[in-house]
Design a protein around this motif. Structure first.
Motif, PDB file in Angstrom:
ATOM      1  N   GLU A  62       6.872 -29.349 104.193  1.00 28.04           N
ATOM      2  CA  GLU A  62       6.293 -28.618 105.122  1.00 28.04           C
ATOM      3  C   GLU A  62       5.697 -28.092 105.222  1.00 28.04           C
ATOM      4  O   GLU A  62       5.585 -26.747 104.073  1.00 28.04           O
ATOM      5  CB  GLU A  62       7.650 -28.096 105.544  1.00 28.04           C
ATOM      6  CG  GLU A  62       9.168 -29.006 105.718  1.00 28.04           C
ATOM      7  CD  GLU A  62      10.248 -28.009 106.581  1.00 28.04           C
ATOM      8  OE1 GLU A  62      10.106 -26.803 106.811  1.00 28.04           O
ATOM      9  OE2 GLU A  62      11.186 -29.438 106.872  1.00 28.04           O
TER      10      GLU A  62
ATOM     11  N   THR B  65      15.927 -27.663 100.937  1.00 22.07           N
ATOM     12  CA  THR B  65      14.346 -27.230 101.193  1.00 22.07           C
ATOM     13  C   THR B  65      14.298 -25.789 101.176  1.00 22.07           C
ATOM     14  O   THR B  65      15.115 -25.119 101.719  1.00 22.07           O
ATOM     15  CB  THR B  65      13.837 -27.779 102.998  1.00 22.07           C
ATOM     16  OG1 THR B  65      14.365 -28.938 102.852  1.00 22.07           O
ATOM     17  CG2 THR B  65      12.732 -27.463 103.125  1.00 22.07           C
TER      18      THR B  65
ATOM     19  N   GLU C 256       5.146 -22.574 102.318  1.00 22.51           N
ATOM     20  CA  GLU C 256       4.770 -23.943 102.617  1.00 22.51           C
ATOM     21  C   GLU C 256       6.236 -24.314 102.043  1.00 22.51           C
ATOM     22  O   GLU C 256       6.990 -23.642 100.876  1.00 22.51           O
ATOM     23  CB  GLU C 256       4.129 -24.526 100.969  1.00 22.51           C
ATOM     24  CG  GLU C 256       4.653 -26.377 101.085  1.00 22.51           C
ATOM     25  CD  GLU C 256       3.303 -26.528 100.219  1.00 22.51           C
ATOM     26  OE1 GLU C 256       3.889 -27.434  99.230  1.00 22.51           O
ATOM     27  OE2 GLU C 256       1.747 -26.433 100.360  1.00 22.51           O
ATOM     28  N   ARG C 257       6.872 -25.456 102.645  1.00 20.18           N
ATOM     29  CA  ARG C 257       8.962 -25.461 101.984  1.00 20.18           C
ATOM     30  C   ARG C 257       8.285 -27.397 101.529  1.00 20.18           C
ATOM     31  O   ARG C 257       7.805 -27.929 101.859  1.00 20.18           O
ATOM     32  CB  ARG C 257       9.865 -25.783 102.929  1.00 20.18           C
ATOM     33  CG  ARG C 257       9.978 -23.833 103.231  1.00 20.18           C
ATOM     34  CD  ARG C 257      10.430 -23.632 105.122  1.00 20.18           C
ATOM     35  NE  ARG C 257      10.999 -24.650 104.988  1.00 20.18           N
ATOM     36  CZ  ARG C 257      12.589 -23.771 104.613  1.00 20.18           C
ATOM     37  NH1 ARG C 257      13.263 -22.674 104.349  1.00 20.18           N
ATOM     38  NH2 ARG C 257      13.974 -24.857 105.134  1.00 20.18           N
ATOM     39  N   ARG C 258       9.206 -27.273 100.544  1.00 18.85           N
ATOM     40  CA  ARG C 258       9.280 -28.319  99.710  1.00 18.85           C
ATOM     41  C   ARG C 258      11.023 -29.123  99.639  1.00 18.85           C
ATOM     42  O   ARG C 258      11.818 -27.737  99.475  1.00 18.85           O
ATOM     43  CB  ARG C 258       8.923 -28.573  98.920  1.00 18.85           C
ATOM     44  CG  ARG C 258       6.992 -28.434  98.494  1.00 18.85           C
ATOM     45  CD  ARG C 258       6.788 -28.519  97.475  1.00 18.85           C
ATOM     46  NE  ARG C 258       5.066 -28.949  97.626  1.00 18.85           N
ATOM     47  CZ  ARG C 258       4.220 -30.215  96.637  1.00 18.85           C
ATOM     48  NH1 ARG C 258       5.042 -30.248  95.834  1.00 18.85           N
ATOM     49  NH2 ARG C 258       3.114 -29.861  97.225  1.00 18.85           N
TER      50      ARG C 258
END
Length: 639
Positions: free
Chosen positions: A360, A318, A269-271
């Motif tokens: 994401e 991100t 997971e990407r933030r």
């Protein structure tokens, strides 16, 4: 007579002569040691720690190999280049000693497990298609760079320790707002100009040249009408594709590889995260209350509030969880709902407040979806490992006297005898057949044109795989007869005449502007068209997407930003000439685009951090006791 000699040998004079003879032979046998008594044999010393000549020679060899790989056949080992590389190599060794001393003073250590994980993560030591660590690739790297495994690990360990110091030095670096504003005004300044383009294709048709003029042009421009250098060589190549024919991969192998590389088929997971950092909890909590009350507050407003409270705001971009340096920070950022703000989080750096603006989700690909990909990857890895083993066998065979053709047949190498120029064309102008795939043609041709006459073929690793070249003949460039290239000479002569005509017209326009006329007026009087172009920025001059980026020739952009209003310039272009006159300069307002200003400030902050690190390293070097032996330095720089 013998009685007289025995009587003489017993005298003190004869005994003294014997002692002198013994001493002279002894000193002759250990002359180097006697001559070097009291003389420092270290090429340099840093705080008393020696850098021996052998270590400096190894560092110089690595620098020369690195430069040779970078520039290819253009590399020339002349004395000036060698001297510069020698000084660079020694300077790097000095800096290494200086930084090692500093990390030791600070008590910084790199655990063996961290060292192992870092080495195993290096892409250069992985197999194809994201495979695991390849021992064969690692050994080949060591061999190519003249390093033992211990030496390489010591270098990496020292570098990881230095990175910890570097991170601490760079932490908290920020660009002042006044600097960001000045940079913004400089970068986004817009210019308007009158432009006249004079392409050679639009020049008047020149008069037909005489044969004498064409012959002179032919003789004066041999580089335009010479045949290229051709080389005849035997080449043998050993690639993973060739070795792949001998490799088999079972389903069990694929399943085991999937488990081993599961992380390669999972996207974490990407933030998209924004951060405000304070040294005091109270300031962080006040911002949190304001920010959480209105989570949609623009980041530029948050940055202003943070700066006013003595903190620093940063758009982290991100990122994955692993990018955040501490577990408590990662947990805070990755437990937030999108669009929400975190309560202040304590770390050794201060108090952090995060906002997550986007998420994401992570993904995972099952075994069946990547089975063919893994099969190919494993086959390539094993083929690559097999290629390294086979390369050693080929080297042994060549060293034992086998011809290149014999070794190629014995070990299944690709082999061909070619006559080619540097672009891969034969004397007939058609592409020659090479025993490699299309993407490997250029590296193989480069190897052919780096080979030296009279040198025995040796297998070397290149971008085309392992390559051995036996250079048989070199045909240097030669001026082709005039009769064979008369049409080419005529076309080149006319093109040159057209370009010179446009150069004269451009010079006349420039002279008219210096006599007081505007460029538009001068162009109209000369029967030429002109156009006005505006909103040209320095971003366009640097080749970036920006207003004005395609409105004027790229060759004109940099000179245009050196002009004052009403000044003119003339520059050659790819297809002719262009003349321009600066009309006006429009200064931007940084307050009109706060988000762009914030991004520029963040970029400037990174540059400030790099400068701080450079100054820190320079200060450490100046503080150290560095002594370099000029005699040994001169000796190192000699071929």
């Amino acid at each position: 007579m013998l009685t007289a000699l025995r009587r003489l040998s017993s005298t003190w004079v004869a005994k003294a002569l014997f002692v002198l003879l013994v001493l002279s032979f002894g000193i002759w046998g250990i002359g180097d040691t006697v001559r070097n008594l009291g003389r420092d044999t270290a090429l340099a010393r840093v705080n008393g720690e020696p850098i021996e000549t052998e270590e400096a020679q190894a560092a110089l060899r690595r620098e020369m190999q690195r430069l040779s790989r970078t520039v290819g056949s253009q590399f020339e080992n002349d004395p000036r280049v060698r001297r510069a590389l020698a000084e660079q190599a020694v300077d790097q060794l000095v800096l290494d000693r200086v930084l090692r001393a500093e990390t030791a003073r600070l008590g910084i250590a790199v655990p063996d497990q961290a060292l192992r994980e870092f080495v195993f993560s290096l892409p250069g030591f992985r197999g194809p298609a994201g495979g695991g660590f390849s021992r064969a690739a690692f050994d080949n790297f060591l061999r190519s760079n003249g390093l033992t495994e211990g030496e390489f690990l010591n270098l990496v360990r020292a570098d990881l320790a230095r990175q910890q110091v570097s991170t601490a030095v760079r932490a908290g670096a920020a660009a002042p707002s006044v600097l960001a504003r000045r940079l913004y005004q400089w970068r986004d300044q817009q210019r308007a100009a009158t432009v006249v383009s004079l392409p050679a294709s639009a020049a008047p048709e020149p008069p037909a040249p005489t044969e004498a003029a064409l012959r002179r042009f032919h003789e004066n421009n041999p580089q335009m009408f010479s045949s290229p250098e051709h080389r005849e060589a035997a080449v043998a190549v050993l690639t993973a594709e060739i070795m792949g024919r001998e490799v088999e991969v079972s389903d069990a192998d694929i399943a085991a590889a999937y488990e081993q590389r599961r992380a390669s088929f999972e996207t974490p997971e990407r933030r998209t995260v924004e951060q405000a950092l304070f040294q005091e909890e109270g300031a962080a909590r006040r911002l949190f209350e304001e920010w959480s009350a209105d989570p949609e507050t623009p980041f530029s407003v948050v940055a202003s509030r943070t700066e006013a409270a003595g903190g620093q705001a940063t758009q982290l971009g991100t990122v994955e969880r692993a990018v955040l340096p501490l577990p408590e920070l990662a947990e805070a950022a990755f437990s937030l709902a999108p669009g929400s703000v975190s309560a202040p989080v304590k770390s050794p750096f201060g108090w952090h407040v995060f906002r997550v603006t986007g998420v994401e989700p992570g993904t995972s690909r099952p075994l069946e979806a990547v089975r063919d990909e893994l099969r190919n990857a494993l086959a390539q890895e094993r083929a690559a490992d097999l290629a390294f083993e086979r390369a050693n066998q080929v080297e042994d065979a060549l060293a034992g006297g086998a011809t290149l053709e014999e070794a190629a047949k014995r070990f299944g190498l690709g082999y061909a005898t070619v006559r080619t120029d540097a672009s891969g064309n034969g004397p007939d102008g058609k592409p020659v057949e090479l025993p490699v795939i299309r993407d490997a043609r250029e590296p193989l041709l480069r190897a052919i044109f780096e080979a030296e006459s009279g040198t025995a073929p040796r297998l070397k690793e290149t971008e085309a795989g392992f390559v051995a070249v036996e250079l048989r003949e070199v045909s240097p460039p030669a001026l082709r007869p005039f009769d064979a290239v008369e049409d080419e000479v005529r076309q080149a002569f006319l093109a040159d005449a057209r370009r010179r005509a446009q150069e004269e017209r451009a010079a006349a326009l420039l002279a008219a502007t210096r006599s007081g006329k505007s460029l538009a007026e001068a162009a109209q009087e000369a029967g030429l068209g002109s156009r006005e172009v505006g909103a040209i920025t320095r971003a366009a001059a640097q080749g970036q997407d920006a207003p004005g980026g395609g409105a004027v020739p790229p060759e004109l952009l940099a000179p245009l930003f050196e002009l004052k209003p009403k000044e003119a310039t003339m520059v050659p272009t790819r297809d002719g000439f262009v003349v321009a006159q600066l009309l006006e300069v429009t200064e931007p307002d940084p307050d009109a685009n706060p988000d762009a200003l914030a991004r520029l400030r963040a970029e400037a902050g990174q540059a400030v951090a790099a400068d701080l690190e450079a100054q820190y390293v320079a200060a450490l070097r100046n503080r150290a006791d560095v002594r370099i032996n000029p005699r040994l330095m001169d000796s190192l720089a000699q071929p």
